[in-house]
Scaffold this motif. Structure first.
Motif, PDB file in Angstrom:
ATOM      1  N   GLN A 137       0.842  -1.196   0.000  1.00 49.62           N
ATOM      2  CA  GLN A 137       0.000   0.000   0.000  1.00 49.62           C
ATOM      3  C   GLN A 137       0.878   1.247   0.000  1.00 49.62           C
ATOM      4  O   GLN A 137       1.790   1.365   0.825  1.00 49.62           O
ATOM      5  N   PHE A 138       0.616   2.171  -0.910  1.00 44.75           N
ATOM      6  CA  PHE A 138       1.281   3.469  -0.945  1.00 44.75           C
ATOM      7  C   PHE A 138       0.191   4.530  -0.879  1.00 44.75           C
ATOM      8  O   PHE A 138      -0.597   4.663  -1.812  1.00 44.75           O
ATOM      9  N   ASP A 139       0.120   5.248   0.217  1.00 48.54           N
ATOM     10  CA  ASP A 139      -0.920   6.259   0.398  1.00 48.54           C
ATOM     11  C   ASP A 139      -0.432   7.678   0.139  1.00 48.54           C
ATOM     12  O   ASP A 139      -1.221   8.548  -0.182  1.00 48.54           O
ATOM     13  N   SER A 140       0.866   7.922   0.296  1.00 46.43           N
ATOM     14  CA  SER A 140       1.409   9.264   0.126  1.00 46.43           C
ATOM     15  C   SER A 140       1.223   9.744  -1.308  1.00 46.43           C
ATOM     16  O   SER A 140       1.386   8.977  -2.263  1.00 46.43           O
ATOM     17  N   LEU A 141       0.909  11.012  -1.459  1.00 44.93           N
ATOM     18  CA  LEU A 141       0.759  11.594  -2.791  1.00 44.93           C
ATOM     19  C   LEU A 141       2.093  11.667  -3.531  1.00 44.93           C
ATOM     20  O   LEU A 141       2.129  11.921  -4.734  1.00 44.93           O
ATOM     21  N   ARG A 142       3.206  11.433  -2.830  1.00 41.21           N
ATOM     22  CA  ARG A 142       4.545  11.463  -3.418  1.00 41.21           C
ATOM     23  C   ARG A 142       4.862  10.195  -4.220  1.00 41.21           C
ATOM     24  O   ARG A 142       5.882  10.130  -4.882  1.00 41.21           O
ATOM     25  N   TYR A 143       4.007   9.185  -4.107  1.00 42.95           N
ATOM     26  CA  TYR A 143       4.289   7.887  -4.727  1.00 42.95           C
ATOM     27  C   TYR A 143       3.185   7.452  -5.675  1.00 42.95           C
ATOM     28  O   TYR A 143       2.038   7.877  -5.557  1.00 42.95           O
ATOM     29  N   PHE A 144       3.542   6.554  -6.580  1.00 44.90           N
ATOM     30  CA  PHE A 144       2.557   5.903  -7.421  1.00 44.90           C
ATOM     31  C   PHE A 144       1.741   4.976  -6.522  1.00 44.90           C
ATOM     32  O   PHE A 144       2.292   4.276  -5.675  1.00 44.90           O
ATOM     33  N   HIS A 145       0.435   4.983  -6.708  1.00 43.93           N
ATOM     34  CA  HIS A 145      -0.440   4.162  -5.896  1.00 43.93           C
ATOM     35  C   HIS A 145      -0.695   2.828  -6.592  1.00 43.93           C
ATOM     36  O   HIS A 145      -0.836   2.771  -7.812  1.00 43.93           O
ATOM     37  N   ALA A 146      -0.770   1.797  -5.790  1.00 44.22           N
ATOM     38  CA  ALA A 146      -1.037   0.450  -6.295  1.00 44.22           C
ATOM     39  C   ALA A 146      -2.537   0.247  -6.441  1.00 44.22           C
ATOM     40  O   ALA A 146      -3.332   1.086  -6.036  1.00 44.22           O
ATOM     41  N   ARG A 147      -2.900  -0.893  -6.982  1.00 37.30           N
ATOM     42  CA  ARG A 147      -4.326  -1.192  -7.077  1.00 37.30           C
ATOM     43  C   ARG A 147      -4.853  -1.559  -5.699  1.00 37.30           C
ATOM     44  O   ARG A 147      -4.088  -1.969  -4.831  1.00 37.30           O
ATOM     45  N   PRO A 148      -6.139  -1.387  -5.470  1.00 39.05           N
ATOM     46  CA  PRO A 148      -6.701  -1.677  -4.148  1.00 39.05           C
ATOM     47  C   PRO A 148      -6.543  -3.150  -3.770  1.00 39.05           C
ATOM     48  O   PRO A 148      -6.417  -4.011  -4.637  1.00 39.05           O
ATOM     49  N   SER A 149      -6.553  -3.419  -2.478  1.00 30.59           N
ATOM     50  CA  SER A 149      -6.447  -4.784  -1.980  1.00 30.59           C
ATOM     51  C   SER A 149      -7.587  -5.071  -1.024  1.00 30.59           C
ATOM     52  O   SER A 149      -7.928  -4.247  -0.184  1.00 30.59           O
ATOM     53  N   MET A 150      -8.163  -6.249  -1.152  1.00 29.31           N
ATOM     54  CA  MET A 150      -9.212  -6.681  -0.233  1.00 29.31           C
ATOM     55  C   MET A 150      -8.673  -7.751   0.717  1.00 29.31           C
ATOM     56  O   MET A 150      -9.434  -8.395   1.418  1.00 29.31           O
ATOM     57  N   ALA A 151      -7.361  -7.962   0.732  1.00 28.30           N
ATOM     58  CA  ALA A 151      -6.736  -8.979   1.585  1.00 28.30           C
ATOM     59  C   ALA A 151      -6.530  -8.399   2.982  1.00 28.30           C
ATOM     60  O   ALA A 151      -5.607  -7.624   3.211  1.00 28.30           O
ATOM     61  N   GLY A 152      -7.389  -8.749   3.904  1.00 33.21           N
ATOM     62  CA  GLY A 152      -7.300  -8.219   5.268  1.00 33.21           C
ATOM     63  C   GLY A 152      -7.459  -6.715   5.251  1.00 33.21           C
ATOM     64  O   GLY A 152      -8.384  -6.181   4.666  1.00 33.21           O
ATOM     65  N   LEU A 153      -6.526  -6.020   5.883  1.00 37.47           N
ATOM     66  CA  LEU A 153      -6.539  -4.556   5.878  1.00 37.47           C
ATOM     67  C   LEU A 153      -5.776  -4.005   4.682  1.00 37.47           C
ATOM     68  O   LEU A 153      -5.533  -2.815   4.591  1.00 37.47           O
ATOM     69  N   GLY A 154      -5.374  -4.877   3.773  1.00 32.66           N
ATOM     70  CA  GLY A 154      -4.662  -4.478   2.565  1.00 32.66           C
ATOM     71  C   GLY A 154      -3.319  -5.151   2.447  1.00 32.66           C
ATOM     72  O   GLY A 154      -2.474  -4.998   3.311  1.00 32.66           O
ATOM     73  N   TYR A 155      -3.166  -5.946   1.408  1.00 27.78           N
ATOM     74  CA  TYR A 155      -1.916  -6.634   1.091  1.00 27.78           C
ATOM     75  C   TYR A 155      -1.429  -7.536   2.226  1.00 27.78           C
ATOM     76  O   TYR A 155      -0.243  -7.679   2.446  1.00 27.78           O
ATOM     77  N   ASP A 156      -2.340  -8.142   2.949  1.00 31.55           N
ATOM     78  CA  ASP A 156      -2.008  -9.087   4.015  1.00 31.55           C
ATOM     79  C   ASP A 156      -1.964 -10.483   3.392  1.00 31.55           C
ATOM     80  O   ASP A 156      -3.011 -11.067   3.094  1.00 31.55           O
ATOM     81  N   ALA A 157      -0.762 -11.021   3.198  1.00 32.64           N
ATOM     82  CA  ALA A 157      -0.608 -12.315   2.523  1.00 32.64           C
ATOM     83  C   ALA A 157      -1.268 -13.455   3.281  1.00 32.64           C
ATOM     84  O   ALA A 157      -1.641 -14.467   2.684  1.00 32.64           O
ATOM     85  N   THR A 158      -1.439 -13.317   4.585  1.00 36.85           N
ATOM     86  CA  THR A 158      -2.090 -14.380   5.358  1.00 36.85           C
ATOM     87  C   THR A 158      -3.601 -14.391   5.139  1.00 36.85           C
ATOM     88  O   THR A 158      -4.265 -15.363   5.472  1.00 36.85           O
ATOM     89  N   LEU A 159      -4.137 -13.315   4.576  1.00 35.25           N
ATOM     90  CA  LEU A 159      -5.576 -13.222   4.310  1.00 35.25           C
ATOM     91  C   LEU A 159      -5.843 -12.990   2.825  1.00 35.25           C
ATOM     92  O   LEU A 159      -6.783 -12.292   2.458  1.00 35.25           O
ATOM     93  N   SER A 160      -4.999 -13.571   1.983  1.00 34.95           N
ATOM     94  CA  SER A 160      -5.110 -13.378   0.543  1.00 34.95           C
ATOM     95  C   SER A 160      -6.490 -13.791   0.049  1.00 34.95           C
ATOM     96  O   SER A 160      -7.009 -14.841   0.402  1.00 34.95           O
ATOM     97  N   GLY A 161      -7.067 -12.931  -0.768  1.00 35.17           N
ATOM     98  CA  GLY A 161      -8.357 -13.240  -1.353  1.00 35.17           C
ATOM     99  C   GLY A 161      -9.068 -11.982  -1.790  1.00 35.17           C
ATOM    100  O   GLY A 161      -8.721 -10.883  -1.382  1.00 35.17           O
ATOM    101  N   GLY A 162     -10.057 -12.169  -2.616  1.00 30.80           N
ATOM    102  CA  GLY A 162     -10.843 -11.051  -3.111  1.00 30.80           C
ATOM    103  C   GLY A 162     -12.028 -10.783  -2.202  1.00 30.80           C
ATOM    104  O   GLY A 162     -12.176 -11.376  -1.134  1.00 30.80           O
ATOM    105  N   SER A 163     -12.892  -9.917  -2.638  1.00 28.94           N
ATOM    106  CA  SER A 163     -14.078  -9.562  -1.849  1.00 28.94           C
ATOM    107  C   SER A 163     -15.197 -10.577  -2.039  1.00 28.94           C
ATOM    108  O   SER A 163     -16.113 -10.641  -1.235  1.00 28.94           O
ATOM    109  N   ASN A 164     -15.124 -11.353  -3.121  1.00 29.00           N
ATOM    110  CA  ASN A 164     -16.164 -12.308  -3.497  1.00 29.00           C
ATOM    111  C   ASN A 164     -17.486 -11.620  -3.828  1.00 29.00           C
ATOM    112  O   ASN A 164     -18.537 -12.235  -3.767  1.00 29.00           O
ATOM    113  N   LEU A 165     -17.433 -10.348  -4.154  1.00 29.63           N
ATOM    114  CA  LEU A 165     -18.621  -9.621  -4.579  1.00 29.63           C
ATOM    115  C   LEU A 165     -18.709  -9.693  -6.101  1.00 29.63           C
ATOM    116  O   LEU A 165     -17.733  -9.447  -6.794  1.00 29.63           O
TER     117      LEU A 165
END
Length: 196
Positions: free
Chosen positions: A60-88
């Motif tokens: 996750q890159f939130d600062s306006l100084r950086y390129f932002h990544a695509r959103p993540s639905m894995a836990g609170l974001g990019y949590d490999a232990t909770l990998s997965g989509g929203s299933n919506l």
């Protein structure tokens, strides 16, 4: 007869557990580390001798100084232990509203018009929630914002993005993409004078 069958079954279970649970994985891991050491170790990215991430897992890159990544639905974001989509599903009202909010936020952050086309990857999460890449188009839409915040010319930033575009695998698999972590590290190096 039953005792002999049970004993044979237990013996086969123990043998297969040792063979397939220990010996085979050790051999495969050893061969992988020998032939593909970086990939077998997680394709880690180092900066100043310190691990800052992996080429395979987004951050996750939130600062306006950086390129932002695509959103993540894995836990609170990019949590490999909770990998997965929203299933919506694509017609789910919650998902539609989430995408609308993300698109509005992206347009606002990057000073884009209300009818400006936005690539889907920058407002939708991947199936794993860990995707480290965005499309070149999504990266280029962020150039103006980063140029303003960092005081770098847009031409220089566009060139940086173009240098980090990875083409389709074997010329036909997947899509063209930019690894966000690698791009942001190059951005930091550019500004510190190391990348010029």
């Amino acid at each position: 007869m039953l005792k002999k069958s049970l004993a044979n079954s237990i013996l086969v279970l123990i043998l297969m557990t040792v063979l397939l649970g220990f010996i085979y994985p050790l051999i495969v891991t050893g061969v992988a580390k020998l032939l593909f050491p970086s990939q077998a170790s997680g394709s880690l990215i180092y900066k100043g001798g310190k691990v800052v991430g992996s080429k395979l897992i987004g951050q996750q890159f939130d600062s306006l100084r950086y390129f932002h990544a695509r959103p993540s639905m894995a836990g609170l974001g990019y949590d490999a232990t909770l990998s997965g989509g929203s299933n919506l599903g694509p017609t789910n009202k919650k998902l539609i509203e989430l995408i609308k909010r993300r698109a509005q936020q992206f347009r606002l952050e990057n000073q884009l018009s209300a009818n400006q086309y936005i690539p889907a990857d920058i407002v939708t999460a991947s199936a794993s929630g860990l995707d480290p890449d965005i499309t070149p188009e999504a990266a280029l839409l962020q150039v103006h914002r980063i140029a303003q915040v960092r005081g770098i010319s847009e031409v220089t930033l566009r060139k940086l993005v173009e240098e980090h575009i990875k083409e389709r695998e074997f010329g036909f698999l997947g899509t063209r993409r930019v690894n966000v972590l690698e791009l942001n590290l190059a951005l930091d190096n550019l500004q510190s004078g190391k990348g010029e």
